[in-house]
Every structure is written in C-alpha cells, then in structure tokens.
Write a protein that holds these residues in place. Structure first.
Motif, PDB file in Angstrom:
ATOM      1  N   GLU A 108       0.841  -1.203   0.000  1.00  0.00           N
ATOM      2  CA  GLU A 108       0.000   0.000   0.000  1.00  0.00           C
ATOM      3  C   GLU A 108       0.874   1.250   0.000  1.00  0.00           C
ATOM      4  O   GLU A 108       1.978   1.273   0.549  1.00  0.00           O
ATOM      5  N   GLY A 113      -4.216   2.528   0.168  1.00  0.00           N
ATOM      6  CA  GLY A 113      -4.030   1.532  -0.857  1.00  0.00           C
ATOM      7  C   GLY A 113      -4.345   2.054  -2.247  1.00  0.00           C
ATOM      8  O   GLY A 113      -4.896   3.133  -2.416  1.00  0.00           O
ATOM      9  N   GLU A 118      -6.099  -3.123  -5.875  1.00  0.00           N
ATOM     10  CA  GLU A 118      -6.844  -3.925  -4.909  1.00  0.00           C
ATOM     11  C   GLU A 118      -8.029  -4.608  -5.580  1.00  0.00           C
ATOM     12  O   GLU A 118      -8.342  -5.765  -5.285  1.00  0.00           O
TER      13      GLU A 118
END
Length: 206
Positions: A108, A113, A118
């Motif tokens: 991250e 993040g 993701e």
C-alpha cells in the motif's frame, strides 16, 4: 501428465468438502456448441465447476475452478476459493488466491491503498456477453480469458492469482480446442453437490 496423475493432482487441490466427489460433464464445446450462451445455459444449475481448455496447437490443458455460477453480470463475482491451474504438458500446477503474498508484492502507498490494484487482486470471476475470465491483470490482461465463441483464449500474469501464463510464456494468446465443464456429484447417492442436476475426472479425450 497422464490422465490418472492429472486427476489426482486436481482432486487434491479442491476444497476438502469436494474431494470425495465424482464429476459430471455438463458442457462440451464439441456437442453443445461453441457459444457463451450455451456455456451459461449449461452451467446455470451448478455453483462449483471445473472448466478445462485445450490449447492449440500444443494440446496443453489448462483450466479454472469456480465456486459461483457462471453468468453474465456487470460486476466481478466469486471469492478466494477460486483458482487457476495447468495440467499438461508441464508438471501440474495450481495458482490459488494468495492475498498476503500479493500485498507484499504490491504494498500500500503511504496515503492508503491503490484501489485499482486492490480491485484486480479480487477479480475472481468475470462473465459478460463477450467473454469469461478469471484473474485481473494490468493493461486489461487476465489470468485466463475465453472469448464469446470459445475459439480464442489468452492467459497472462494476474494480480489475483500471481500465475504465470498458463499456456506457456511464449503463448499468451492461443486457439482453443475442446472446452469442457464439470460439476460435482456426491459419492453417496450420485446427486449434485449443488444445483438441480458418472464420468469422473475424464481427461482422456483432451
């Protein structure tokens, strides 16, 4: 790998509750037609399936295990039980979802993040009217992808499963021979594990 050895490897990779089951073929491109419409129709009653693809001209066999019903949907679905695999000609290998290792490879940022990465790391199953795929990768590539008439496939590295190209490093895009889908039957009574529906692990013709 020989068909018996391939069956042994594939069975060992399944979730424990599915290891003592038989397989029933519910879709075959040679007899049911090469179209996503037929694929979705035949798979409609089965939540857990194994899909096998024959790569041409090498005759490699690659595939995917799905734990949700294949269907056309606006958003990705499935979860971390899904996995990709290759059965031959190389040593059989499974590529499971490994979020912890994925996080180590793509840490991250300090301010949070990366939402796009993701999302790709959890792109387990994608079904549209134009293609099906498993595994999200950068640049629109995926772990495995099959087009709408089931004749063209591709496989590249994905963030979801951290897989190598399933058909080989020099063959990201390939022609597709036979496509088969299997669902699971209980050993005790031969009834489906799920859905309304024995050949067992039949790879002889691929």
């Amino acid at each position: 790998a020989a068909p018996r050895a391939a069956r042994t490897h594939l069975a060992a990779w399944l979730p424990p509750r599915l290891r003592q089951t038989k397989l029933e073929r519910i879709y075959c491109s040679d007899t049911d037609g090469r179209s996503l419409h037929q694929f979705y129709r035949k798979c409609a009653g089965a939540r857990h399936t194994v899909t096998l693809l024959e790569v041409l001209p090498s005759r490699a066999v690659v595939g995917m295990f799905a734990n949700h019903v294949w269907r056309a949907h606006l958003r990705p679905y499935g979860d971390g039980e899904c996995f990709l695999f290759s059965l031959r000609p190389e040593e059989p290998r499974r590529y499971p979802w490994s979020p912890e290792e994925g996080a180590e490879r793509f840490p991250e940022k300090e301010e949070g993040g990366d939402p796009e990465r993701e999302a790709l790391m959890e792109q387990f199953m994608v079904g549209t009217q134009r293609y099906i795929s498993m595994g999200g990768g950068e640049g629109g590539k995926g772990g495995i992808r099959l087009n709408e008439d089931m004749t063209k496939g591709s496989s590249a590295k994905s963030l979801t499963f951290r897989n190598e190209p399933l058909a080989g490093p020099e063959l990201e895009n390939f022609d597709v021979g036979a496509v088969e889908v299997y669902r699971f039957l209980r050993n005790i009574d031969g009834q489906p594990v799920d859905g309304d529906y024995g050949a067992t692990w039949d790879l002889e013709d691929l």
